[in-house]
Motif scaffolding. Structure first.
Motif, PDB file in Angstrom:
ATOM      1  N   ALA A   1     -66.042 -29.519 -23.139  1.00 10.48           N
ATOM      2  CA  ALA A   1     -65.688 -28.126 -22.892  1.00 10.48           C
ATOM      3  C   ALA A   1     -64.196 -27.887 -23.111  1.00 10.48           C
ATOM      4  O   ALA A   1     -63.792 -26.914 -23.766  1.00 10.48           O
ATOM      5  N   VAL A   2     -63.369 -28.776 -22.582  1.00 10.08           N
ATOM      6  CA  VAL A   2     -61.915 -28.614 -22.714  1.00 10.08           C
ATOM      7  C   VAL A   2     -61.480 -28.742 -24.176  1.00 10.08           C
ATOM      8  O   VAL A   2     -60.700 -27.919 -24.686  1.00 10.08           O
ATOM      9  N   LEU A   3     -61.985 -29.764 -24.871  1.00 12.13           N
ATOM     10  CA  LEU A   3     -61.605 -29.971 -26.265  1.00 12.13           C
ATOM     11  C   LEU A   3     -62.073 -28.820 -27.155  1.00 12.13           C
ATOM     12  O   LEU A   3     -61.366 -28.398 -28.076  1.00 12.13           O
ATOM     13  N   SER A   4     -63.244 -28.291 -26.868  1.00 11.74           N
ATOM     14  CA  SER A   4     -63.758 -27.160 -27.647  1.00 11.74           C
ATOM     15  C   SER A   4     -62.870 -25.937 -27.474  1.00 11.74           C
ATOM     16  O   SER A   4     -62.570 -25.220 -28.440  1.00 11.74           O
ATOM     17  N   GLY A   5     -62.422 -25.687 -26.251  1.00 13.40           N
ATOM     18  CA  GLY A   5     -61.524 -24.570 -26.013  1.00 13.40           C
ATOM     19  C   GLY A   5     -60.200 -24.733 -26.729  1.00 13.40           C
ATOM     20  O   GLY A   5     -59.664 -23.783 -27.318  1.00 13.40           O
ATOM     21  N   LEU A   6     -59.666 -25.950 -26.733  1.00 11.48           N
ATOM     22  CA  LEU A   6     -58.404 -26.207 -27.425  1.00 11.48           C
ATOM     23  C   LEU A   6     -58.541 -25.972 -28.929  1.00 11.48           C
ATOM     24  O   LEU A   6     -57.607 -25.498 -29.579  1.00 11.48           O
ATOM     25  N   GLY A   7     -59.702 -26.295 -29.466  1.00 14.35           N
ATOM     26  CA  GLY A   7     -59.923 -26.083 -30.890  1.00 14.35           C
ATOM     27  C   GLY A   7     -59.790 -24.629 -31.284  1.00 14.35           C
ATOM     28  O   GLY A   7     -59.153 -24.294 -32.292  1.00 14.35           O
ATOM     29  N   PHE A   8     -60.359 -23.726 -30.486  1.00 14.90           N
ATOM     30  CA  PHE A   8     -60.272 -22.303 -30.820  1.00 14.90           C
ATOM     31  C   PHE A   8     -58.869 -21.751 -30.580  1.00 14.90           C
ATOM     32  O   PHE A   8     -58.421 -20.834 -31.284  1.00 14.90           O
ATOM     33  N   LEU A   9     -58.173 -22.301 -29.604  1.00 14.13           N
ATOM     34  CA  LEU A   9     -56.791 -21.873 -29.395  1.00 14.13           C
ATOM     35  C   LEU A   9     -55.924 -22.229 -30.604  1.00 14.13           C
ATOM     36  O   LEU A   9     -54.975 -21.510 -30.937  1.00 14.13           O
ATOM     37  N   SER A  10     -56.255 -23.324 -31.285  1.00 15.02           N
ATOM     38  CA  SER A  10     -55.439 -23.740 -32.423  1.00 15.02           C
ATOM     39  C   SER A  10     -55.564 -22.767 -33.587  1.00 15.02           C
ATOM     40  O   SER A  10     -54.560 -22.450 -34.235  1.00 15.02           O
TER      41      SER A  10
ATOM     42  N   ALA B   1     -64.574 -32.894 -32.135  1.00 16.61           N
ATOM     43  CA  ALA B   1     -64.970 -33.907 -31.164  1.00 16.61           C
ATOM     44  C   ALA B   1     -65.559 -33.269 -29.912  1.00 16.61           C
ATOM     45  O   ALA B   1     -66.557 -33.752 -29.360  1.00 16.61           O
ATOM     46  N   GLY B   2     -64.952 -32.167 -29.459  1.00 19.07           N
ATOM     47  CA  GLY B   2     -65.453 -31.500 -28.258  1.00 19.07           C
ATOM     48  C   GLY B   2     -66.837 -30.921 -28.444  1.00 19.07           C
ATOM     49  O   GLY B   2     -67.749 -31.153 -27.630  1.00 19.07           O
ATOM     50  N   SER B   3     -67.044 -30.173 -29.514  1.00 16.44           N
ATOM     51  CA  SER B   3     -68.366 -29.580 -29.753  1.00 16.44           C
ATOM     52  C   SER B   3     -69.393 -30.659 -30.064  1.00 16.44           C
ATOM     53  O   SER B   3     -70.573 -30.531 -29.725  1.00 16.44           O
ATOM     54  N   GLY B   4     -68.947 -31.766 -30.689  1.00 13.18           N
ATOM     55  CA  GLY B   4     -69.858 -32.878 -30.937  1.00 13.18           C
ATOM     56  C   GLY B   4     -70.303 -33.560 -29.662  1.00 13.18           C
ATOM     57  O   GLY B   4     -71.468 -33.959 -29.520  1.00 13.18           O
TER      58      GLY B   4
ATOM     59  N   MET C   1     -65.844 -20.363 -23.594  1.00 10.76           N
ATOM     60  CA  MET C   1     -66.455 -21.643 -23.950  1.00 10.76           C
ATOM     61  C   MET C   1     -66.204 -22.686 -22.868  1.00 10.76           C
ATOM     62  O   MET C   1     -67.118 -23.402 -22.451  1.00 10.76           O
ATOM     63  N   VAL C   2     -64.968 -22.770 -22.406  1.00  7.81           N
ATOM     64  CA  VAL C   2     -64.631 -23.753 -21.383  1.00  7.81           C
ATOM     65  C   VAL C   2     -65.420 -23.493 -20.097  1.00  7.81           C
ATOM     66  O   VAL C   2     -65.987 -24.421 -19.502  1.00  7.81           O
ATOM     67  N   LEU C   3     -65.472 -22.243 -19.676  1.00  8.08           N
ATOM     68  CA  LEU C   3     -66.157 -21.921 -18.424  1.00  8.08           C
ATOM     69  C   LEU C   3     -67.665 -22.129 -18.528  1.00  8.08           C
ATOM     70  O   LEU C   3     -68.293 -22.696 -17.622  1.00  8.08           O
ATOM     71  N   LEU C   4     -68.260 -21.691 -19.635  1.00  8.09           N
ATOM     72  CA  LEU C   4     -69.714 -21.774 -19.782  1.00  8.09           C
ATOM     73  C   LEU C   4     -70.177 -23.219 -19.928  1.00  8.09           C
ATOM     74  O   LEU C   4     -71.076 -23.676 -19.203  1.00  8.09           O
ATOM     75  N   VAL C   5     -69.569 -23.945 -20.843  1.00  7.67           N
ATOM     76  CA  VAL C   5     -69.988 -25.326 -21.088  1.00  7.67           C
ATOM     77  C   VAL C   5     -69.659 -26.215 -19.895  1.00  7.67           C
ATOM     78  O   VAL C   5     -70.476 -27.041 -19.476  1.00  7.67           O
ATOM     79  N   GLY C   6     -68.463 -26.045 -19.336  1.00 11.14           N
ATOM     80  CA  GLY C   6     -68.091 -26.849 -18.186  1.00 11.14           C
ATOM     81  C   GLY C   6     -68.978 -26.585 -16.983  1.00 11.14           C
ATOM     82  O   GLY C   6     -69.355 -27.509 -16.263  1.00 11.14           O
ATOM     83  N   GLY C   7     -69.339 -25.319 -16.760  1.00 11.01           N
ATOM     84  CA  GLY C   7     -70.213 -24.977 -15.643  1.00 11.01           C
ATOM     85  C   GLY C   7     -71.587 -25.598 -15.775  1.00 11.01           C
ATOM     86  O   GLY C   7     -72.159 -26.094 -14.793  1.00 11.01           O
TER      87      GLY C   7
END
Length: 470
Positions: A113-122, A142-145, A205-211
């Motif tokens: 979840a965290v890595l996926s969020g960072l990807g979109f911020l980039s 890596a995060g979405s994988g 993404m971070v909130l939904l996947v992490g939750g």
């Protein structure tokens, strides 16, 4: 006097079938999870929708990103291609860590979840393609994988008796979950608001996947549902239906390690078939919208074709999962790959004829054929090699997307630049048919001769200690 967790754990026994496969029976899903195992379908499904925008939304956002960041078409799609490499590449090492107990499913989901969020911020705040590749493609991939692999394997572990339909359902979320964002990207995503939109997607993404991931938990090794008899292939009121389903897709004849699975020859065949069709699928996802725009189709048709592709892609995954439970996994896979091949030629011919209704129809067919194979491979791996090492074995097969992703993105962009869309679609159709031919060679492997047969036929103990087969 205190009571240790072992003395209060549910009783179970381990039974062995004629092939030497061990089944751990007696524990209900509620006794392990504290809730029905259906939670391990709904939560992965929601999480998959949370990261679906990575694969199915990028092509709709690509034109605005090109304009905002000053990228070329080739640069934009190499970013997507390298994302696919890391999204697929993380599956095997993550699976290995998970099977050895070094990375729990919950930790994998939270990290994803965290890595996926960072990807979109980039892609929201960085224009340099090299830095974007490090952020979006490497971290985001890596995060979405991690999310994808953990969700898919979770279903197979909790539903060893009925994995087809449920695997397809969860896998479908990875496609149609991005539908609202496709229209956002097509109509309300511009150079003056793209940062706000992408930042909100990253946060969601971070909130939904992490939750969802917070509640993930694997069942014990070799676990089998307490209400389904693994030896008679049935149980309860649904005995005949369950027996019929398991006759079409019988459980693996053993729990294969990755090296044993490779030595059967069947895992390499699956890998090569997925290389071929994975590249074709990503080609359709990446280039259907640009192809529609190049033909002069308006934004409604372009966005609708992408939306149709995503929705049918996702719904088709659930449908073929159900079909494979009754028709047979391998037979259904071959049929889907033939349809995918036909769809490539249909999209090209209807587009060249400037027939918008027919173009949308073939976008429908392409959506079905271009994604329905993923849950079939995901269910076929534990069918052939067992559930205990499924995260690792499927990770190996899914790593085929490393190669297919490059072919369906950056290399495909180069092909289109040289041969035009006609060359790209003709090549994609031929490769899809090749993949279908390869699947005709797939057979469930027999039990390896060098694998020791468990010495115990039945073991029972309330703590799972006395004489338990390893």
């Amino acid at each position: 006097m205190s009571v240790t967790p072992q003395t209060t754990s549910p009783s179970y026994r381990e039974v062995v079938d004629t092939n030497g496969r061990v089944y751990r029976v007696g524990e209900s899903d509620r006794s392990i999870l504290g809730r029905p195992r259906a939670w391990m379908v709904w939560l992965p499904w929601i999480a998959m929708m949370g990261v679906s925008v990575y694969e199915y939304g990028y092509s709709s956002a690509e034109a605005t990103l090109e304009h905002a960041h000053g990228w070329t078409l080739t640069e934009a799609f190499w970013i997507a291609s390298i994302w696919a490499v890391f999204q697929a590449g993380v599956a095997f090492p993550a699976g290995r860590l998970r099977e050895t107990g070094k990375l729990s499913a919950k930790t994998g989901m939270l990290l994803g979840a965290v890595l996926s969020g960072l990807g979109f911020l980039s892609i929201s705040h960085v224009s340099n393609p090299v830095v974007v590749i490090l952020g979006y493609s490497v971290l985001g991939g890596a995060g979405s994988g991690l999310v994808y692999a953990t969700c898919i394997n979770m279903v197979g572990k909790w539903y060893p008796d009925n994995k087809g339909a449920r695997t397809g359902f969860v896998n479908g979320g990875f496609a149609y979950g991005t539908l609202p964002l496709i229209f956002v990207f097509s109509y309300w995503f511009h150079a003056d608001n793209y940062r706000l939109v992408l930042d909100l997607i990253a946060l969601g993404m971070v909130l939904l996947v992490g939750g969802c991931g917070f509640f993930f938990r694997d069942p014990p090794k070799s676990w089998w549902p307490h209400d389904v008899d693994p030896l008679n292939r049935g149980g309860g009121e649904d005995a005949e239906r369950v027996a019929r389903r398991l006759r079409k897709n019988p459980p693996a004849k053993g729990q294969f390690t990755p090296m044993q699975a490779i030595r059967t020859g069947q895992l390499p065949l699956m890998w090569f078939a997925l290389v071929c069709i994975g590249g074709v699928s990503l080609f359709g996802i990446n280039f259907q919208v640009p192809f529609a725009k190049s033909l002069g189709f308006g934004p409604l048709i372009a966005a609708s074709s992408a939306g149709v592709l995503a929705v049918v892609n996702g719904v088709g995954r659930a449908a073929v999962g159900w079909l494979s439970d009754t028709m047979g996994r391998r037979q259904t896979l071959t049929l889907v790959l033939v349809i995918a091949g036909v769809a490539q030629f249909g999209v090209l011919w209807s587009g060249q004829a400037h027939n918008e209704p027919l173009f949308l129809i073939f976008a429908f067919v392409n959506g079905f054929g271009g994604g329905a194979f993923y849950p079939l491979f995901a269910a076929l791996v534990p069918d052939y090699f067992g559930e205990n090492n499924n995260a690792t074995n499927y990770g190996l097969v899914y790593s085929a997307k490393l190669v297919g992703g490059v072919g369906g993105g950056g290399l495909a962009a180069s092909v289109i630049s040289t041969w035009g869309y006609s060359g790209g679609y003709y090549l994609a159709g031929g490769i899809a048919f090749l993949s279908a031919l390869i699947t005709l060679l797939l057979r469930q492997p027999g039990r390896p001769a060098d694998q020791e047969r468990p010495a115990v036929q039945t073991v029972a103990d309330s703590r799972g200690l006395t004489g338990a087969a390893s």
